[in-house]
Each structure stands twice: as structure tokens, then as C-alpha cells.
Design a protein around this motif. Structure first.
Motif, PDB file in Angstrom:
ATOM      1  N   ILE A 105       0.832  -1.238   0.059  1.00  0.00           N
ATOM      2  CA  ILE A 105      -0.009  -0.015  -0.021  1.00  0.00           C
ATOM      3  C   ILE A 105       0.764   1.157  -0.048  1.00  0.00           C
ATOM      4  N   SER A 106       0.837   2.026  -0.975  1.00  0.00           N
ATOM      5  CA  SER A 106       1.476   3.093  -1.120  1.00  0.00           C
ATOM      6  C   SER A 106       0.735   4.242  -1.324  1.00  0.00           C
ATOM      7  N   TYR A 107      -0.426   4.275  -1.741  1.00  0.00           N
ATOM      8  CA  TYR A 107      -1.323   5.594  -1.940  1.00  0.00           C
ATOM      9  C   TYR A 107      -2.243   5.605  -0.735  1.00  0.00           C
ATOM     10  N   ILE A 108      -2.045   6.711  -0.005  1.00  0.00           N
ATOM     11  CA  ILE A 108      -2.621   7.249   1.268  1.00  0.00           C
ATOM     12  C   ILE A 108      -3.575   8.230   1.213  1.00  0.00           C
ATOM     13  N   THR A 109      -4.980   8.253   1.438  1.00  0.00           N
ATOM     14  CA  THR A 109      -6.000   9.068   1.265  1.00  0.00           C
ATOM     15  C   THR A 109      -6.415   9.574   2.918  1.00  0.00           C
ATOM     16  N   VAL A 110      -6.339  10.644   3.130  1.00  0.00           N
ATOM     17  CA  VAL A 110      -6.849  11.315   4.489  1.00  0.00           C
ATOM     18  C   VAL A 110      -8.191  12.049   4.222  1.00  0.00           C
ATOM     19  N   SER A 111      -8.725  12.192   5.319  1.00  0.00           N
ATOM     20  CA  SER A 111      -9.992  12.919   5.037  1.00  0.00           C
ATOM     21  C   SER A 111      -9.820  14.512   5.355  1.00  0.00           C
ATOM     22  N   GLU A 112     -10.589  15.341   4.956  1.00  0.00           N
ATOM     23  CA  GLU A 112     -10.648  16.664   5.100  1.00  0.00           C
ATOM     24  C   GLU A 112     -10.069  17.488   6.323  1.00  0.00           C
ATOM     25  N   PRO A 113     -10.699  17.001   7.538  1.00  0.00           N
ATOM     26  CA  PRO A 113     -10.093  17.487   8.870  1.00  0.00           C
ATOM     27  C   PRO A 113      -8.815  17.158   9.016  1.00  0.00           C
ATOM     28  N   ASP A 114      -8.242  16.324   8.397  1.00  0.00           N
ATOM     29  CA  ASP A 114      -6.638  16.071   8.526  1.00  0.00           C
ATOM     30  C   ASP A 114      -5.816  16.775   7.346  1.00  0.00           C
ATOM     31  N   LEU A 115      -6.366  17.355   6.624  1.00  0.00           N
ATOM     32  CA  LEU A 115      -5.766  17.791   5.331  1.00  0.00           C
ATOM     33  C   LEU A 115      -4.131  18.634   5.873  1.00  0.00           C
ATOM     34  N   ALA A 116      -4.374  19.497   6.908  1.00  0.00           N
ATOM     35  CA  ALA A 116      -3.050  20.297   6.991  1.00  0.00           C
ATOM     36  C   ALA A 116      -2.368  19.343   8.279  1.00  0.00           C
ATOM     37  N   ILE A 117      -3.093  18.675   9.092  1.00  0.00           N
ATOM     38  CA  ILE A 117      -2.111  17.811  10.004  1.00  0.00           C
ATOM     39  C   ILE A 117      -1.482  16.841   9.554  1.00  0.00           C
ATOM     40  N   PHE A 118      -1.709  16.426   8.253  1.00  0.00           N
ATOM     41  CA  PHE A 118      -0.771  15.106   7.682  1.00  0.00           C
ATOM     42  C   PHE A 118       0.167  15.600   6.782  1.00  0.00           C
ATOM     43  N   ALA A 119       0.021  16.747   6.496  1.00  0.00           N
ATOM     44  CA  ALA A 119       1.183  17.505   5.583  1.00  0.00           C
ATOM     45  C   ALA A 119       2.348  17.628   5.724  1.00  0.00           C
ATOM     46  N   PRO A 120       2.777  17.472   7.333  1.00  0.00           N
ATOM     47  CA  PRO A 120       4.292  17.474   7.524  1.00  0.00           C
ATOM     48  C   PRO A 120       4.983  15.767   7.176  1.00  0.00           C
ATOM     49  N   VAL A 121       3.877  14.906   7.562  1.00  0.00           N
ATOM     50  CA  VAL A 121       4.192  13.444   7.141  1.00  0.00           C
ATOM     51  C   VAL A 121       4.590  13.365   5.701  1.00  0.00           C
ATOM     52  N   ILE A 122       3.672  14.114   4.973  1.00  0.00           N
ATOM     53  CA  ILE A 122       3.974  14.051   3.324  1.00  0.00           C
ATOM     54  C   ILE A 122       5.534  14.525   3.226  1.00  0.00           C
ATOM     55  N   GLU A 123       5.805  15.709   3.711  1.00  0.00           N
ATOM     56  CA  GLU A 123       6.848  16.380   3.539  1.00  0.00           C
ATOM     57  C   GLU A 123       8.007  15.284   3.988  1.00  0.00           C
ATOM     58  N   LEU A 124       7.916  14.662   5.062  1.00  0.00           N
ATOM     59  CA  LEU A 124       9.038  13.839   5.408  1.00  0.00           C
ATOM     60  C   LEU A 124       9.322  12.679   4.550  1.00  0.00           C
ATOM     61  N   LEU A 125       8.046  11.997   4.359  1.00  0.00           N
ATOM     62  CA  LEU A 125       8.042  10.716   3.248  1.00  0.00           C
ATOM     63  C   LEU A 125       8.689  11.166   1.973  1.00  0.00           C
ATOM     64  N   ARG A 126       8.508  12.603   1.388  1.00  0.00           N
ATOM     65  CA  ARG A 126       9.181  12.729   0.452  1.00  0.00           C
ATOM     66  C   ARG A 126      10.603  12.832   0.324  1.00  0.00           C
ATOM     67  N   SER A 127      11.100  13.253   1.451  1.00  0.00           N
ATOM     68  CA  SER A 127      12.614  13.572   1.539  1.00  0.00           C
ATOM     69  C   SER A 127      13.354  12.350   1.761  1.00  0.00           C
ATOM     70  N   CYS A 128      12.514  11.247   2.184  1.00  0.00           N
ATOM     71  CA  CYS A 128      13.276   9.983   2.403  1.00  0.00           C
ATOM     72  C   CYS A 128      13.842   9.463   1.348  1.00  0.00           C
TER      73      CYS A 128
END
Length: 296
Positions: A273-296
């Protein structure tokens, strides 16, 4: 490339349209925060998916746009093919078509549509998929999508649904949950989710590594107090699961940014599983995780 080596992709389900400005601002923010996909669900009381997606395309540059997922029972397949093709042309070829059987009995009743058995709903979904893509393959059919192939996203949990997805889908989605006859959803155990993913992978056979595997996350909480927050959410979301099962559940992401990123990396390695979908309330909360995973 195996599934465990596929780059991460991230989507968010948006469902709030207060006015034109807020919707367009929201679409811009999805792109700015690093998401790949803006998705719209298909429930009565929520925005109509295709007009919302076309509007979002007008204020974004590269964001992919999809339905997560259309209730096939609401649609005539031939008319749906026209609407998907029109949306794809209107967005410059950025549409991904997500389809499911529909599961909320009350919505069928409100729409004046029969709520048939799960098997009948899967059969209608199969007819819908075959009709839409046969029309797209017919060069005489108009309108035609901009993309040579509109990616097909199928989401479900039952054997018949997963066999269809394994046969036809480009993307297969899981919620880690099951629904009863009236559409009430409850989380399955992590082991159950793993067995459903494995069932679909086995059904896909040689196609398994060419399929993109998706998970819909239920909640994201960034915190240093993993144990306390997890215990509180356990009572709210899934008291029927053991505390250990709930803490392990991939759809509940609680912890530091680093802990959540590690959990998703482990999930990709174990399940593909590599495609992760979150819900609208977590839009900004999850963004730092995206940034970290992109940098790995």
C-alpha cells in the motif's frame, strides 16, 4: 518495480462547499500542501463530484482529481461515460475514476432506488465498468476523454468486489472496515485488513505489482503522547478491537511525524500500500508527514 518500491502518493477527500471562494481556496491549499490527489466522495448531502472537480482544476496546475468513490447504483453507465469523458476534457486529462457498489441503504431509499443485495450491486458495478471502458475504447464514441486511459479506482472489501477489482482496476482501495446491511461501518482488525489485501493480491496474480494499492485513513493525530491519545480514540472508534489491535491499525495514525512516517513505510513494505488518502479535517495535520516521506 514491486508494489513495496512504488513511490508514495497522497490524496485527500474534500466534501465541504460553503461557497465558491472557499472551495477554490481549499483546492489550491491541497496542491500547496503537497498532495497528489483531490478526491470527492459520492454521498447525498455532499457536493456533486464532477462539477466540484472541474472547478478545482481551474485553480490548480498539476493536482490529479478523482472520485472516492462514485456509488455505481446512482448512475446509468452510458451517461456516466459521457460525464467522465467531459470531466476529463474539462480538467485537461487529470481525472481518475473511482467506483464502488454503494453501501448506505438510506441513500438509495432517499433517491428512490432499490437497495439490492451485495451480489447484485457488484454485478451492476461490473456492468458499469465494462460499459464505460468499452465506450472509451470505441473511437467513434463522443465525447472522448483526453487521457488514452482514465485510471480506474475500485474500492471494496468483499470477495466478489475484490475479484472484480483484481481483474479490472488500476488502483484498489481499502478502508480497513466493513459495513452491515444498513451501511453502518466498523473497523476490522489489522489482521483482517491484511488478509483482504492478500486476497486481492492473490486474485490479481501477475497484475499485483502493476496495481496501485490505496488505504483510506480514518484519523491523523500528531502528538508526543501516543498512548493516551490512542486510548481515547480506541473508545470512540473501535472499542470492539483490543487496545493492541487498535494501536496497530493502519487507518489510525497517532504519534510524532516520524512515528507516523515509519508506520506508513512499514505498511508499504509489508502490504504494497503506497497511496494514502486522508479526510478533509486532517488535510493540514498530515502535511508534515507527506513532507518527511517525500524527503526520504
Amino acid at each position: 518495480m514491486t508494489s513495496s518500491e512504488r513511490p508514495f502518493r497522497f490524496g485527500v477527500n474534500l466534501r465541504t462547499v460553503d461557497d465558491r471562494r472557499s472551495w477554490l481556496d481549499g483546492a489550491r491549499r491541497v496542491e500547496e500542501l503537497g498532495y497528489d490527489m483531490l478526491l470527492v466522495p459520492d454521498h447525498l448531502g455532499f457536493p456533486s463530484p464532477f462539477p466540484a472537480l472541474v472547478a478545482a482544476a481551474g485553480v490548480t496546475d498539476h493536482l490529479r482529481l478523482g472520485t472516492c468513490v462514485l456509488n455505481a447504483g446512482f448512475y446509468n453507465p452510458t451517461i456516466l461515460a459521457r460525464d467522465v469523458a467531459t470531466a476529463d476534457v474539462s480538467t485537461g486529462g487529470r481525472i481518475e475514476l473511482g467506483l464502488g457498489t454503494g453501501y448506505v441503504r438510506a441513500e438509495f431509499e432517499t433517491a428512490g432506488l432499490p437497495f439490492e443485495s451485495a451480489g447484485q450491486r457488484v454485478a451492476h458495478l461490473r456492468t458499469t465498468v465494462e460499459t464505460v471502458y468499452d465506450l472509451f475504447d470505441d473511437e467513434s464514441h463522443a465525447p472522448r476523454p483526453t487521457q488514452s486511459h482514465v485510471p480506474l479506482f475500485l474500492a471494496g472489501n468483499g470477495d466478489k468486489m475484490l475479484r472484480l477489482a483484481a481483474e479490472r482496476a488500476d488502483i484498489i482501495g481499502f478502508t480497513g472496515a466493513s459495513t452491515d446491511r444498513d451501511g453502518t461501518m466498523s473497523l476490522n482488525s489489522p489482521a483482517d485488513l491484511g488478509s483482504r489485501v492478500q486476497f486481492a493480491r492473490d486474485a490479481a496474480g501477475d497484475r499485483a505489482d502493476s496495481i496501485e494499492w490505496n488505504l483510506l485513513v480514518q484519523r491523523v493525530v500528531i502528538t508526543d503522547d501516543h498512548e493516551q491519545i490512542t486510548a481515547e480514540l480506541h473508545e470512540q472508534f473501535a472499542p470492539e478491537l483490543t487496545p493492541a489491535e487498535f494501536a496497530e491499525h493502519p487507518t489510525i495514525l497517532v504519534g510524532t511525524v516520524e512515528q507516523i512516517a515509519a508506520k506508513l513505510n512499514e505498511l508499504r513494505e509489508r502490504t504494497g500500500i503506497s497511496y494514502i488518502t486522508v479526510s478533509e479535517p486532517d488535510l493540514a495535520i498530515f502535511a508534515p508527514v507527506i513532507e518527511l516521506l517525500r524527503s526520504c
